[in-house]
Design an enzyme around this catalytic site. Structure first.
Site, short mmCIF file in Angstrom:
data_model
loop_
_atom_site.label_atom_id
_atom_site.label_comp_id
_atom_site.label_asym_id
_atom_site.label_seq_id
_atom_site.Cartn_x
_atom_site.Cartn_y
_atom_site.Cartn_z
CE LYS A 34 -0.28 -0.34 5.04
NZ LYS A 34 -1.16 -0.69 6.18
NE ARG A 128 -6.58 0.86 12.19
CZ ARG A 128 -5.43 0.65 11.59
NH1 ARG A 128 -4.51 1.60 11.58
NH2 ARG A 128 -5.16 -0.50 11.00
CE1 TYR A 253 13.06 31.48 3.61
CE2 TYR A 253 13.32 29.10 3.33
CZ TYR A 253 13.07 30.37 2.80
OH TYR A 253 12.83 30.51 1.46
CG MET A 301 9.61 23.42 -1.41
SD MET A 301 8.60 24.41 -2.50
CE MET A 301 7.45 25.15 -1.36
C1 LIG Z 1 -0.43 -1.77 6.76
C2 LIG Z 1 -1.01 -3.02 7.34
C3 LIG Z 1 -0.20 -4.11 7.60
C4 LIG Z 1 1.31 -4.09 7.44
O1 LIG Z 1 1.86 -3.53 8.61
P1 LIG Z 1 3.47 -3.37 8.77
O2 LIG Z 1 3.62 -2.86 10.16
O3 LIG Z 1 3.88 -2.38 7.75
O4 LIG Z 1 4.02 -4.72 8.53
C5 LIG Z 1 -0.80 -5.27 8.04
N1 LIG Z 1 -2.14 -5.33 8.23
C6 LIG Z 1 -2.94 -4.28 8.02
C7 LIG Z 1 -4.40 -4.40 8.26
C8 LIG Z 1 -2.42 -3.08 7.58
O5 LIG Z 1 -3.22 -2.03 7.38
#
Ligand SMILES: *Cc1c(COP(=O)(O)O)cnc(C)c1O
Length: 358
Positions: A34, A128, A253, A301
C-alpha cells in the site's frame, strides 16, 4: 540533472520478503505494498515480489485497480475494503479480495447482488476497524447463508502494540482472537511486520508483511530478529554549496541555527518538497563521505543546510545520504520524532527513483 534521488534495491526487498517467510515457515506471507509500497514504487515492488508471493495486499480499491491495470494477476487483498455496491461490483470484476469490517459493508455487498472473495476483520482491542470479535461465528454464518462469499473467508485481526515485545495488550488481543475464532474451521491472519519479528505465537495461516520488506525493523532499539533486514531505499542528494561563516552568524530561515565558532556550512539539494521532514531539528544526522554530519538550520522546500565543520574531505558535488544502508532510517526518524514508515512513505513524486536488481 539534480542528484536528488531514491535508489531502490529490489534484491533487498526480495531478500527481506524471503526472510519474513523463513521466520514463519508454516504461514503464507503476503507482502503489503500500500501507499506506493511505502514510497518504494508499488508496481516495481509488485513485479519484484509477485513471482515469490501467494498474494499481495494494498489499502484501498484504487491501488488494487492500478495493479490490475498494470497487468498484475496475483490475488490482491484490499485491507480497508470497499464501502458501496459499486465498490463491490468493481472488486468482483477485478477479482479482488476485500476486507469486511462492519455491517454497512455487508448491506452494500448484499445490494451489489454479487458474492465476493472476502476476509473478515475482527476487533480484538485496537478499536479502529472490525466486527466485535465475539460476533465472528454469527457474521460468518450470515454471509454464508446469504450466499455473499465466493470462497471461505480468512478471519483477521490487527495488533495495536506488536512493536513492544512482551506487551500485555498484545497478549490480551491474541487471547481474544483465539477465543473468538475457536471452533470455526477457517484460516486466520494476525501478524504484521512487528508480530512476524517478535511474536511467533501470532503467526497464523496468513501473515501480512509491510514495513520489514523495505529493510527496517518496526521494533525500536535493535531487536535481534530485525538484524538480517537490508535497507531497500537510499535517499540521496548532492552537496551543491560550501561556505565558511564566522562565529555568531546564523543559517537559513528564521536564523534558527547560529555558529558558536567559525563553521563550514554545506547546502544539500533536498528539502520538504522532496519529502525530507520540515520539522527535522538541528542535529538530525545525514551521512557524507563516511561520516555523520548534523542538520544546521530549518529545512527549506528545496534545500537543507548541514554543519560540515571539520569535514576536510568534502567538496561540492559529493553525494549526501539522508537515509539508507549507512544511515538507518530509524535513526533519522528518532531524531525527527516520527517513525521510518512516515519518512519513506512521504518521499515525494519529484524524487526520481532508480531501481537496482529489477
Ligand atoms: C499496513 C497493514 C499491515 C502491514 O503492517 P506493517 O507494520 O507495515 O508490517 C498489516 N495489516 C494491516 C491491516 C495493515 O493495514
Amino acid at each position: 540533472m539534480r542528484g536528488t534521488r531514491a535508489v531502490i534495491d529490489l534484491a533487498a526487498i526480495r531478500a527481506n520478503y524471503r526472510y519474513a517467510c523463513e521466520l514463519a515457515p508454516a504461514a503464507r506471507t503476503m507482502p503489503v505494498i500500500k501507499a506506493n509500497a511505502y514510497g518504494h514504487g508499488m508496481l516495481e515492488v509488485a513485479n519484484a515480489l509477485a513471482p515469490l508471493a501467494p498474494a499481495l495486499a494494498v489499502a484501498i480499491l484504487e491501488e488494487a485497480v492500478s495493479l490490475r491495470e498494470a497487468g498484475v494477476t496475483s490475488p490482491v487483498l484490499v485491507l480497508e475494503g470497499v464501502h458501496d455496491a459499486a465498490g463491490f461490483a468493481e472488486a468482483r470484476v477485478r477479482d479482488l479480495t476485500v476486507m469486511l469490517h462492519d455491517a454497512e459493508q455487508i448491506s452494500a455487498l448484499a445490494a451489489s447482488g454479487v458474492p465476493v472473495k472476502a476476509w473478515i476483520k475482527l476487533d480484538t482491542g485496537m478499536h479502529r476497524l472490525g466486527f466485535p470479535a465475539a460476533d465472528a461465528g454469527r457474521v460468518v454464518d450470515d454471509l454464508t447463508h446469504r450466499g455473499l462469499l465466493v470462497d471461505k473467508p480468512v478471519l483477521c485481526t490487527h495488533l495495536a502494540c506488536a512493536d513492544e515485545p512482551g506487551n500485555t495488550h498484545t497478549r490480551a488481543q491474541l487471547r481474544a482472537f483465539a477465543a473468538a475464532t475457536r471452533g470455526l474451521d477457517l484460516p486466520r491472519s494476525i501478524s504484521n511486520s512487528a508480530a512476524i519479528l517478535a511474536w511467533p505465537e501470532s503467526h497464523a495461516d496468513w501473515n501480512r508483511a509491510g514495513y520489514m520488506l523495505y529493510g527496517d525493523s518496526p521494533l525500536p532499539g535493535g531487536h535481534p530478529a530485525g538484524e538480517p533486514l537490508r535497507p531497500a531505499m537510499r535517499f540521496e542528494a548532492e552537496l551543491i554549496a560550501l561556505r565558511e561563516i564566522a562565529a555568531g552568524e546564523s543559517v537559513g530561515y528564521g536564523a534558527r541555527w547560529t555558529a558558536e565558532q567559525p563553521a563550514v556550512i554545506g547546502t544539500v539539494a533536498v528539502g520538504y518538497g522532496d519529502g525530507y521532514p520540515r520539522h527535522a531539528p538541528d542535529g538530525t544526522p545525514v551521512f557524507v563521505n563516511g561520516r555523520i554530519a548534523p542538520l544546521a538550520g530549518v529545512v527549506s522546500m528545496d534545500m537543507i543546510t548541514i554543519d560540515l565543520t571539520g569535514h576536510d574531505d568534502v567538496s561540492v558535488g559529493d553525494t549526501v545520504e539522508l537515509w539508507g544502508d549507512r544511515l538507518p532510517i530509524q535513526k533519522v526518524a528518532a531524531a525527527v520524532g516520527t517513525i521510518g514508515y512516515e519518512l519513506m512513505t512521504r518521499v515525494s513524486e519529484r524524487v526520481p527513483k532508480l531501481y537496482l536488481n529489477g
